[in-house]
Design a protein around this motif. Structure first.
Motif, PDB file in Angstrom:
ATOM      1  N   LEU A   1     -63.801  47.314   4.258  1.00  0.00           N
ATOM      2  CA  LEU A   1     -65.020  48.080   4.025  1.00  0.00           C
ATOM      3  C   LEU A   1     -66.237  47.185   4.195  1.00  0.00           C
ATOM      4  N   ARG A   2     -67.406  47.789   4.112  1.00  0.00           N
ATOM      5  CA  ARG A   2     -68.668  47.058   4.204  1.00  0.00           C
ATOM      6  C   ARG A   2     -69.539  47.415   3.008  1.00  0.00           C
ATOM      7  N   ILE A   3     -70.400  46.516   2.657  1.00  0.00           N
ATOM      8  CA  ILE A   3     -71.287  46.752   1.514  1.00  0.00           C
ATOM      9  C   ILE A   3     -72.269  47.871   1.854  1.00  0.00           C
TER      10      ILE A   3
ATOM     11  N   ALA B   1     -62.616  48.788  -9.393  1.00  0.00           N
ATOM     12  CA  ALA B   1     -61.984  47.735  -8.597  1.00  0.00           C
ATOM     13  C   ALA B   1     -61.069  48.368  -7.550  1.00  0.00           C
ATOM     14  N   ILE B   2     -61.154  47.877  -6.317  1.00  0.00           N
ATOM     15  CA  ILE B   2     -60.358  48.417  -5.213  1.00  0.00           C
ATOM     16  C   ILE B   2     -59.107  47.570  -5.038  1.00  0.00           C
ATOM     17  N   ASP B   3     -57.995  48.218  -4.756  1.00  0.00           N
ATOM     18  CA  ASP B   3     -56.748  47.513  -4.530  1.00  0.00           C
ATOM     19  C   ASP B   3     -56.889  46.561  -3.347  1.00  0.00           C
ATOM     20  N   ALA B   4     -56.475  45.304  -3.556  1.00  0.00           N
ATOM     21  CA  ALA B   4     -56.660  44.267  -2.533  1.00  0.00           C
ATOM     22  C   ALA B   4     -55.877  44.579  -1.262  1.00  0.00           C
ATOM     23  N   GLU B   5     -54.692  45.158  -1.395  1.00  0.00           N
ATOM     24  CA  GLU B   5     -53.884  45.469  -0.209  1.00  0.00           C
ATOM     25  C   GLU B   5     -54.539  46.573   0.624  1.00  0.00           C
ATOM     26  N   ASP B   6     -55.062  47.599  -0.047  1.00  0.00           N
ATOM     27  CA  ASP B   6     -55.779  48.651   0.688  1.00  0.00           C
ATOM     28  C   ASP B   6     -57.011  48.086   1.381  1.00  0.00           C
ATOM     29  N   LEU B   7     -57.697  47.176   0.701  1.00  0.00           N
ATOM     30  CA  LEU B   7     -58.900  46.585   1.284  1.00  0.00           C
ATOM     31  C   LEU B   7     -58.559  45.687   2.459  1.00  0.00           C
ATOM     32  N   ARG B   8     -57.393  45.041   2.420  1.00  0.00           N
ATOM     33  CA  ARG B   8     -56.996  44.187   3.535  1.00  0.00           C
ATOM     34  C   ARG B   8     -56.626  45.024   4.764  1.00  0.00           C
ATOM     35  N   LYS B   9     -55.955  46.151   4.536  1.00  0.00           N
ATOM     36  CA  LYS B   9     -55.558  46.997   5.664  1.00  0.00           C
ATOM     37  C   LYS B   9     -56.759  47.709   6.286  1.00  0.00           C
ATOM     38  N   HIS B  10     -57.679  48.156   5.458  1.00  0.00           N
ATOM     39  CA  HIS B  10     -58.837  48.901   5.951  1.00  0.00           C
ATOM     40  C   HIS B  10     -60.110  48.294   5.341  1.00  0.00           C
TER      41      HIS B  10
ATOM     42  N   LEU C   1     -64.481  43.236  -2.864  1.00  0.00           N
ATOM     43  CA  LEU C   1     -65.489  44.280  -2.982  1.00  0.00           C
ATOM     44  C   LEU C   1     -65.117  45.223  -4.124  1.00  0.00           C
ATOM     45  N   TRP C   2     -66.087  45.973  -4.569  1.00  0.00           N
ATOM     46  CA  TRP C   2     -65.859  46.989  -5.592  1.00  0.00           C
ATOM     47  C   TRP C   2     -66.765  48.173  -5.325  1.00  0.00           C
ATOM     48  N   VAL C   3     -66.629  49.221  -6.124  1.00  0.00           N
ATOM     49  CA  VAL C   3     -67.423  50.439  -5.969  1.00  0.00           C
ATOM     50  C   VAL C   3     -68.158  50.700  -7.278  1.00  0.00           C
TER      51      VAL C   3
ATOM     52  N   TYR D   1     -71.106  53.919  -4.140  1.00  0.00           N
ATOM     53  CA  TYR D   1     -71.343  53.050  -2.986  1.00  0.00           C
ATOM     54  C   TYR D   1     -70.568  51.747  -3.155  1.00  0.00           C
ATOM     55  N   VAL D   2     -70.177  51.161  -2.020  1.00  0.00           N
ATOM     56  CA  VAL D   2     -69.439  49.907  -2.014  1.00  0.00           C
ATOM     57  C   VAL D   2     -70.409  48.767  -2.312  1.00  0.00           C
ATOM     58  N   LYS D   3     -70.009  47.907  -3.234  1.00  0.00           N
ATOM     59  CA  LYS D   3     -70.825  46.740  -3.598  1.00  0.00           C
ATOM     60  C   LYS D   3     -69.995  45.482  -3.434  1.00  0.00           C
ATOM     61  N   GLY D   4     -70.662  44.337  -3.383  1.00  0.00           N
ATOM     62  CA  GLY D   4     -69.985  43.056  -3.250  1.00  0.00           C
ATOM     63  C   GLY D   4     -70.962  41.916  -3.431  1.00  0.00           C
ATOM     64  N   ASP D   5     -70.429  40.693  -3.502  1.00  0.00           N
ATOM     65  CA  ASP D   5     -71.268  39.499  -3.628  1.00  0.00           C
ATOM     66  C   ASP D   5     -71.947  39.209  -2.293  1.00  0.00           C
ATOM     67  N   MET D   6     -73.205  38.835  -2.383  1.00  0.00           N
ATOM     68  CA  MET D   6     -73.969  38.420  -1.210  1.00  0.00           C
ATOM     69  C   MET D   6     -74.537  37.027  -1.502  1.00  0.00           C
TER      70      MET D   6
END
Length: 479
Positions: free
Chosen positions: A411-413, A400-409, A329-331, A133-138
């Motif tokens: 994601l949500r937590i 860790a997710i590639d920043a460029e991929d994350l910028r193009k598409h 974000l990360w997974v 699952y996608v995780k991130g700071d809240m």
């Protein structure tokens, strides 16, 4: 009943006429016509028909059906035997059959070999899971002071900038406290200057007292030798002595007062005088609290989970809003403990999500958690009980997710993902041995509040600092 009557005889046998057929219906069924019969045959057939009745007809029909079935089977067998004979006799058909069977066998053999090679070189070098699952700071936004909400400046799903005002509180109480702190700071500055002038005043009193003491001492020293000559009275000498002693005590008191005054101000200035420092800190607190009426965002992100309304009375530490930085974000992939043998830090990872089914994200493993999910749960499992059942545990692995991929598409937590780890390179580490050299996250929005408070405090100190240098007294005319 004899066999002679079962089958008709040919007329050519021994030149005799055929015997009468005993069972008329059987004869009709088999030969289809009636043969001439004598009177004896007719009477016998009639008698038999009367005696046997319908039972003979049923037996005849059953036997005929059995014979027909046997004939059909014989025909089928004959046909198969003929086909087999044809196949055996036809070498082309036999060769064609061998070729078809060989091709089918080769196809299955190649498929099995391909699957084996695919497993050895691909599938055995991969670890996959869909429990990820996608995780991130809240970042939870809360108030640092108590107050009443008068303005809400952001709604859920909206973009939030660092330092942007999210919520405003009623500023009346904070402004009153700020004015009070400002007055106390100004008063402390003036009191500090007064203390310094008192120390100077005490210093100025010492020479005066010393001069008085020296004058009294000299008077006593002049009168005391004259007492032997009876030029002065003893009473006058005693009075001079007492005046000398009083002057000496006054000089000592002046020196002590000066020392006490200097003990309060020596080594300090107006800015670092203790009372000024205390008043200045109270002013900073009041200034910051007045600025805290405007609750700002510490980071860039998107607003979520708004729980505050206009007119609501809030307390310090109460959750009001959440800001999520979707750019970082990360997974967390929860692999089974049986899948962790070849997973290492730094291995490349491919990710897919249900949100973008045709998009493949790239990343890498940055670490393995220090414990399973059940170990850090609120109520850990008690495995030392008698009714223990083994359950395969899962360990969170951070990707860790590639920043460029994350910028193009973006994601949500909380989104579910499919994780595919390439474990071909197994020389990496299982546990991290590096120590972070810089903060994981930081903000400077609160430092600005302190800087403004110090600047305003300096202005108050300068405004209340006066020139304490004594001015010379102008001379009188004609003196």
């Amino acid at each position: 009943m004899t066999t002679e009557n079962d089958e008709p005889r040919d007329e050519g046998e021994a030149g005799t006429a055929p015997l009468p057929f005993k069972y008329r219906y059987k004869y009709l069924h088999k030969y289809g016509d009636e043969s001439p019969r004598g009177e004896d045959g007719e009477t016998e057939g009639k008698d038999d028909d009367k005696k046997d009745g319908d039972s003979d007809d049923k037996d005849v029909k059953d036997k005929d059906k059995d014979k027909d079935k046997d004939k059909d089977k014989d025909k089928d067998k004959d046909g198969k035997d003929k086909d087999k004979d044809k196949d055996k006799d036809d070498p082309k058909a036999r060769r064609k059959k061998v070729i078809v069977l060989s091709v089918i066998a080769a196809v299955f053999l190649l498929a099995g070999l391909a699957w084996l090679l695919l497993y050895i070189f691909v599938f055995s070098q991969r670890e996959t899971t869909d429990d990820a699952y996608v995780k991130g700071d809240m970042v939870t936004i809360s108030s640092r002071i108590a107050g009443t909400v008068i303005e809400v400046g952001v709604e859920e799903t909206e973009r939030v900038h660092q330092g942007q005002v999210l919520i405003k509180l009623d500023p009346v109480d904070a402004r009153v406290s700020l004015m009070n702190a400002e007055g106390q700071l100004a008063q402390a500055v003036r009191e500090a200057q007064a203390k310094m002038q008192q120390a100077n005043q005490a210093d100025a009193a010492i020479p005066q007292r010393r001069a008085q003491y020296e004058q009294a001492r000299d008077d006593y020293n002049r009168r005391h030798p004259l007492l032997e000559r009876r030029a002065v009275s003893a009473e006058e000498v005693d009075t001079g002595k007492r005046q000398m002693q009083q002057a000496k005590a006054a000089l000592d008191a002046a020196e002590r007062e000066a020392a006490a005054a200097h003990a309060q101000v020596d080594g300090t200035t107006v800015e670092n005088y203790p009372a000024v420092i205390q008043a200045r800190s109270q002013f900073r607190n009041a200034w910051v609290n007045n600025g805290r009426n405007a609750i700002v965002s510490p980071i860039e992100g998107y607003a979520a989970r708004r729980q505050v309304q206009v007119g609501q009375r809030i307390q310090p530490g109460q959750d009001l809003l959440t800001v999520v930085p979707l750019s970082d974000l990360w997974v967390d992939a929860n692999f089974k403990e049986t899948q962790l043998e070849h997973i290492r830090i730094g291995q490349p990872v491919k990710l897919t999500t249900d949100m973008y089914s045709d998009v493949e994200y790239h990343g890498k493993i940055v670490g393995l958690n220090a414990g399973t999910g059940s170990a850090f749960s609120l109520l850990p499992a008690e495995n030392a009980t008698g009714n223990w059942i083994k359950v395969v545990q899962r360990l969170p692995v951070r990707v860790a997710i590639d920043a460029e991929d994350l910028r193009k598409h973006p994601l949500r937590i909380g989104l579910s993902t499919d994780v595919n780890v390439d474990t071909h390179d197994r020389d990496g580490r299982v546990l991290s041995d590096t120590v972070r050299s810089k903060p994981l996250a930081s903000t400077t929005v609160y430092e600005q509040e302190m800087g403004e408070a110090d600047q305003h405090a300096e202005e108050i100190i300068r405004a209340n600092t006066v020139d304490a240098t004594p001015k010379p007294v102008p001379a009188r005319h004609g003196s």
